[in-house]
Motif scaffolding. Sequence first.
Motif, PDB file in Angstrom:
ATOM      1  N   PHE A 122       9.682  13.401 -12.627  1.00 15.22           N
ATOM      2  CA  PHE A 122       9.871  12.027 -13.113  1.00 15.22           C
ATOM      3  C   PHE A 122       9.113  11.763 -14.417  1.00 15.22           C
ATOM      4  CE2 PHE A 122      11.389  11.769  -8.839  1.00 15.22           C
ATOM      5  CZ  PHE A 122      12.414  10.836  -8.909  1.00 15.22           C
ATOM      6  N   LEU A 123       8.787  12.814 -15.112  1.00 12.76           N
ATOM      7  CA  LEU A 123       8.094  12.687 -16.384  1.00 12.76           C
ATOM      8  C   LEU A 123       8.953  11.893 -17.376  1.00 12.76           C
ATOM      9  CD1 LEU A 123       5.509  13.655 -17.884  1.00 12.76           C
ATOM     10  CD2 LEU A 123       6.895  15.565 -18.733  1.00 12.76           C
ATOM     11  N   ASN A 124       8.335  10.856 -17.972  1.00 18.66           N
ATOM     12  CA  ASN A 124       8.983  10.011 -18.989  1.00 18.66           C
ATOM     13  C   ASN A 124      10.168   9.206 -18.462  1.00 18.66           C
ATOM     14  OD1 ASN A 124       7.193  10.912 -21.017  1.00 18.66           O
ATOM     15  ND2 ASN A 124       8.475  12.723 -21.391  1.00 18.66           N
ATOM     16  N   ALA A 125      10.259   9.025 -17.167  1.00 20.09           N
ATOM     17  CA  ALA A 125      11.326   8.166 -16.631  1.00 20.09           C
ATOM     18  C   ALA A 125      11.073   6.724 -17.063  1.00 20.09           C
ATOM     19  CB  ALA A 125      11.373   8.260 -15.110  1.00 20.09           C
ATOM     20  N   PRO A 126      12.061   6.021 -17.609  1.00 20.47           N
ATOM     21  CA  PRO A 126      11.865   4.650 -18.087  1.00 20.47           C
ATOM     22  C   PRO A 126      11.934   3.610 -16.970  1.00 20.47           C
ATOM     23  CG  PRO A 126      14.082   5.337 -18.564  1.00 20.47           C
ATOM     24  CD  PRO A 126      13.405   6.525 -17.935  1.00 20.47           C
ATOM     25  N   TYR A 127      11.602   3.978 -15.774  1.00 16.32           N
ATOM     26  CA  TYR A 127      11.551   3.079 -14.628  1.00 16.32           C
ATOM     27  C   TYR A 127      10.501   3.626 -13.677  1.00 16.32           C
ATOM     28  CZ  TYR A 127      14.536   6.877 -12.993  1.00 16.32           C
ATOM     29  OH  TYR A 127      15.033   8.122 -12.702  1.00 16.32           O
ATOM     30  N   GLN A 128      10.021   2.788 -12.805  1.00 17.01           N
ATOM     31  CA  GLN A 128       9.024   3.194 -11.817  1.00 17.01           C
ATOM     32  C   GLN A 128       9.725   3.444 -10.480  1.00 17.01           C
ATOM     33  OE1 GLN A 128       5.697   3.697 -12.213  1.00 17.01           O
ATOM     34  NE2 GLN A 128       5.869   3.292 -14.406  1.00 17.01           N
ATOM     35  N   SER A 129       9.481   4.593  -9.897  1.00 16.44           N
ATOM     36  CA  SER A 129      10.061   4.910  -8.596  1.00 16.44           C
ATOM     37  C   SER A 129       8.962   5.288  -7.620  1.00 16.44           C
ATOM     38  CB  SER A 129      11.071   6.064  -8.717  1.00 16.44           C
ATOM     39  OG  SER A 129      10.411   7.282  -9.032  1.00 16.44           O
ATOM     40  N   ALA A 130       9.321   5.362  -6.354  1.00 14.50           N
ATOM     41  CA  ALA A 130       8.401   5.787  -5.301  1.00 14.50           C
ATOM     42  C   ALA A 130       9.030   6.975  -4.601  1.00 14.50           C
ATOM     43  CB  ALA A 130       8.166   4.655  -4.312  1.00 14.50           C
ATOM     44  N   GLY A 131       8.226   7.981  -4.272  1.00 14.57           N
ATOM     45  CA  GLY A 131       8.798   9.164  -3.642  1.00 14.57           C
ATOM     46  C   GLY A 131       7.783   9.950  -2.844  1.00 14.57           C
ATOM     47  N   LYS A 132       8.268  10.933  -2.129  1.00 15.64           N
ATOM     48  CA  LYS A 132       7.391  11.843  -1.393  1.00 15.64           C
ATOM     49  C   LYS A 132       8.132  13.165  -1.207  1.00 15.64           C
ATOM     50  CE  LYS A 132       3.718  13.222   0.650  1.00 15.64           C
ATOM     51  NZ  LYS A 132       4.028  14.600   0.161  1.00 15.64           N
ATOM     52  N   THR A 133       7.477  14.232  -1.660  1.00 17.78           N
ATOM     53  CA  THR A 133       8.036  15.562  -1.472  1.00 17.78           C
ATOM     54  C   THR A 133       7.728  16.075  -0.070  1.00 17.78           C
ATOM     55  OG1 THR A 133       6.036  16.560  -2.375  1.00 17.78           O
ATOM     56  CG2 THR A 133       7.844  16.158  -3.913  1.00 17.78           C
ATOM     57  N   GLY A 134       8.500  17.051   0.353  1.00 15.29           N
ATOM     58  CA  GLY A 134       8.259  17.681   1.642  1.00 15.29           C
ATOM     59  C   GLY A 134       8.692  19.133   1.605  1.00 15.29           C
ATOM     60  N   THR A 135       7.924  19.971   2.251  1.00 19.58           N
ATOM     61  CA  THR A 135       8.270  21.385   2.399  1.00 19.58           C
ATOM     62  C   THR A 135       8.165  21.700   3.880  1.00 19.58           C
ATOM     63  OG1 THR A 135       7.283  21.828   0.230  1.00 19.58           O
ATOM     64  CG2 THR A 135       7.770  23.725   1.633  1.00 19.58           C
ATOM     65  N   ALA A 136       9.307  21.917   4.513  1.00 19.90           N
ATOM     66  CA  ALA A 136       9.336  22.059   5.971  1.00 19.90           C
ATOM     67  C   ALA A 136       9.688  23.472   6.372  1.00 19.90           C
ATOM     68  CB  ALA A 136      10.355  21.085   6.571  1.00 19.90           C
ATOM     69  N   GLN A 137       9.018  23.958   7.405  1.00 21.68           N
ATOM     70  CA  GLN A 137       9.282  25.301   7.911  1.00 21.68           C
ATOM     71  C   GLN A 137      10.665  25.372   8.545  1.00 21.68           C
ATOM     72  OE1 GLN A 137       6.161  26.242  10.653  1.00 21.68           O
ATOM     73  NE2 GLN A 137       4.600  26.514   9.076  1.00 21.68           N
ATOM     74  N   ALA A 138      11.410  26.389   8.151  1.00 17.11           N
ATOM     75  CA  ALA A 138      12.718  26.623   8.758  1.00 17.11           C
ATOM     76  C   ALA A 138      12.588  27.370  10.074  1.00 17.11           C
ATOM     77  CB  ALA A 138      13.615  27.404   7.803  1.00 17.11           C
ATOM     78  N   ILE A 139      11.489  28.153  10.219  1.00 19.30           N
ATOM     79  CA  ILE A 139      11.221  28.893  11.453  1.00 19.30           C
ATOM     80  C   ILE A 139       9.765  28.685  11.841  1.00 19.30           C
ATOM     81  CG2 ILE A 139      12.966  30.660  11.027  1.00 19.30           C
ATOM     82  CD1 ILE A 139      10.666  32.476  10.048  1.00 19.30           C
TER      83      ILE A 139
ATOM     84  N   ILE B 182       0.839  -1.208   0.000  1.00 15.33           N
ATOM     85  CA  ILE B 182       0.000   0.000   0.000  1.00 15.33           C
ATOM     86  C   ILE B 182       0.869   1.252   0.000  1.00 15.33           C
ATOM     87  CG2 ILE B 182      -1.611   1.350   1.405  1.00 15.33           C
ATOM     88  CD1 ILE B 182      -2.815  -1.344   2.312  1.00 15.33           C
ATOM     89  N   ILE B 183       1.901   1.270   0.836  1.00 20.24           N
ATOM     90  CA  ILE B 183       2.789   2.433   0.904  1.00 20.24           C
ATOM     91  C   ILE B 183       3.576   2.575  -0.397  1.00 20.24           C
ATOM     92  CG2 ILE B 183       4.650   3.543   2.188  1.00 20.24           C
ATOM     93  CD1 ILE B 183       1.985   3.278   3.696  1.00 20.24           C
ATOM     94  N   HIS B 184       4.073   1.465  -0.931  1.00 16.52           N
ATOM     95  CA  HIS B 184       4.804   1.510  -2.196  1.00 16.52           C
ATOM     96  C   HIS B 184       3.924   2.080  -3.303  1.00 16.52           C
ATOM     97  CE1 HIS B 184       8.339  -1.472  -1.450  1.00 16.52           C
ATOM     98  NE2 HIS B 184       8.075  -0.756  -0.362  1.00 16.52           N
ATOM     99  N   ASN B 185       2.692   1.604  -3.373  1.00 16.17           N
ATOM    100  CA  ASN B 185       1.774   2.046  -4.419  1.00 16.17           C
ATOM    101  C   ASN B 185       1.465   3.535  -4.285  1.00 16.17           C
ATOM    102  OD1 ASN B 185      -1.391   2.464  -5.156  1.00 16.17           O
ATOM    103  ND2 ASN B 185      -0.379   1.079  -6.606  1.00 16.17           N
ATOM    104  N   ALA B 186       1.260   3.990  -3.044  1.00 18.21           N
ATOM    105  CA  ALA B 186       0.947   5.401  -2.828  1.00 18.21           C
ATOM    106  C   ALA B 186       2.133   6.290  -3.187  1.00 18.21           C
ATOM    107  CB  ALA B 186       0.532   5.619  -1.378  1.00 18.21           C
ATOM    108  N   MET B 187       3.337   5.885  -2.790  1.00 16.67           N
ATOM    109  CA  MET B 187       4.511   6.690  -3.099  1.00 16.67           C
ATOM    110  C   MET B 187       4.835   6.661  -4.588  1.00 16.67           C
ATOM    111  SD  MET B 187       6.989   5.921   0.213  1.00 16.67           S
ATOM    112  CE  MET B 187       8.250   7.067  -0.341  1.00 16.67           C
ATOM    113  N   ASN B 188       4.531   5.555  -5.236  1.00 20.22           N
ATOM    114  CA  ASN B 188       4.664   5.497  -6.691  1.00 20.22           C
ATOM    115  C   ASN B 188       3.689   6.476  -7.342  1.00 20.22           C
ATOM    116  OD1 ASN B 188       3.673   3.334  -9.329  1.00 20.22           O
ATOM    117  ND2 ASN B 188       5.547   4.512  -9.289  1.00 20.22           N
ATOM    118  N   GLY B 189       2.479   6.569  -6.756  1.00 20.06           N
ATOM    119  CA  GLY B 189       1.490   7.510  -7.259  1.00 20.06           C
ATOM    120  C   GLY B 189       1.952   8.952  -7.176  1.00 20.06           C
ATOM    121  N   VAL B 190       2.801   9.267  -6.159  1.00 23.97           N
ATOM    122  CA  VAL B 190       3.333  10.624  -6.037  1.00 23.97           C
ATOM    123  C   VAL B 190       4.147  10.990  -7.277  1.00 23.97           C
ATOM    124  CG1 VAL B 190       4.904  12.116  -4.717  1.00 23.97           C
ATOM    125  CG2 VAL B 190       3.348  10.566  -3.517  1.00 23.97           C
TER     126      VAL B 190
END
Length: 673
Positions: free
Chosen positions: A534-551, A516-524
């Motif tokens: 990852f547009l047109n990447a010839p492989y499938q990857s899983a990922g998750k972006t993050g934007t964190a407050q510095a202050i 489930i986690i793999h599928n969701a991160m692949n969906g990202v």
Amino acid sequence: MVVLKNLHQELSRFRKRVLAAGAFVLFCFGLLVARLVWLQVVQYDSFAERAESNRIAVVPIVPNRGLIKDRNGVVLASNYSAYTLEINPEKVVDLDATIEALGQVIEIQARDKRRFKRLLEEAKHTDSLPIRTKLTDEEVARFTAQRFRFPGVEIKARLFRSYPLGEVGAHLIGYIGRINQAEKKAMDDWEEEDLANYRGTEYIGKLGLEQAYERELHGTTGFEQVETSAGGRAVRRLAHRPPTPGNTLNLSVDIKLQALVEQLFGERRGALVAIDPRNGEVLAFVSKPTFDPNLFVDGIDADSWRDLNEDIDKPLLNRALRGTYPPGSTFKPLMAMAALNTGKRDPRTIIQDNLSFSFGGRTFGSPETDRAGPKDMRLAIVTSSNVYFYGLANEMGVDLIHDQLEPFGLGRRTDIDVQGEVTGDLPSTEWKRRKFKRPEQQKWYAGETISLGIGQGYNNFTMLQMATAYATIASGGLRFKPRLVRDIEDVVRHEDRRVASDALTPLPLKPADVAIIHNAMNGVTLEGTSRLAFLNAPYQSAGKTGTAQAIGLKAGEKYSAIKADERKRDHSLYVAFAPVDHPTVALALIVENAGFGSMSAAPIARRVFDYLLLGQYPSEEDIAKTQMGQTFAPIGTPRRAADVPLPGQPGQAASAPAVAASAASVPASGASR
């Protein structure tokens, strides 16, 4: 009769005087004999040893320090021999006058004098100290011709450490430097055998692998027994035991990949750690900005040291090992994994996301880019729903979150094979009691749990910890101690000793939950926030972006990246692994104060995967644009990694990584935006 009587008396007195004188002479002769017996018989061994010591000297021979190589055999740390001009302060009458006179024969700059003065203040009972290093043959010849003028000054051949790639990988390789007083004091507690091995040695590993593997790299000191003249100069060699060179470290790191990532960061600050989830081998260990370890080899000058220490960007800080950051939304898949593992939330449960969450009279919001609507677990990860994970954190509670995620390597040291790692912060009620001193600060408030769900609040982790956690997710629960050194080569026995692949007890993750986690991160990467990277990447990857407050922001205060000072802007993060079906690499990276994770961090991750899975190196145009955060998918024509030389090494390209057999060959689909 009177005359005879006086004569007898005089003779009697004379005889007494003769006897007294004779007795005195015999007494003195007895003393002399006793002294001779004491010296020649009783003290014979002692004086014979002292006499022999005046004639025979034992000179230690420093061994060649072991090499450090990357996984493809590229030498990252080596040795070279050079001449140094050295002064023995104890044998020089007027030190200042001698240095001035030497300056007329060999060029001695002001920084050389400052360094010599510093070494003189730190040294105690040392034989000699360098006033100039790396002399040319011409300088050696000039001094030799006038050597008679400078008693206590001599030229010695010394081994120097060299880091051929300069700044590349400086934090992981480290550097060597002169043994300081604190280190000498610590060495007093060593075993006699270990201490003897450092006689004649003036340098020791100070940072990174040079420090962590000091015993392996140092080697065994040899000796030379020589007969000396009255002036202390060697006449002939009596005995000899050659030194044993240090062992070679073969790293798991691909230094060309390391150099590429450092180049992609450009002038920006941040860190990246890439790990093979199948064995814990570290493939890249990046901290930016970096520094040149060659500055430290023969004693860093005061100006360079001041520049490094006062630089606001802190180039000496190993951000991959010691930099802690809030993970932001990269924390959400881990929260989802904890929820599945505890049964706190079914993945099919629908949560209505209205872009705000109220608790205890406070409203927790969502970014303006979020979309409202009903969301299950997969969609919550793909769209990075704050509301979904606010509620999940509230349901789980801080202690359950801690207990579930600590085994993934968060909030504790990973025991990587370099020193100085920090623990980071994975909060719990007990953690807060230990963290703060005042009773009112030690209490955990329920409202503090809410922000934890989206990777904010007290959460602070290193990129090493995040990469380790996602390596465990990628492998379905397998855990390994991360290792920079793959194996150690014994240069004498020609044997390799494996260091990496130190397995830990696997986590009992259910394959269905992991899927489930793999599928969701692949969906990202297909329909979520990193789809453009990852547009047109010839492989499938899983990922998750993050934007964190510095202050931190006050309640009701809105964040504006345009108005914020550059160092107060949000951090850009990305966590990922690939290929999805059979992951061979997991990574975590942060670009400090660079904004959205999709714009700065994800594009770097894409190029790391292209390098490792496809053997591709980005074009010069693409590198330049990526350094400024102006790319998503690669632009221009990528190059074969095998054809690209290492920085500063034209024509000496390292072996390209083999394309992973498990890399998918089918282009990604579904990237609609």
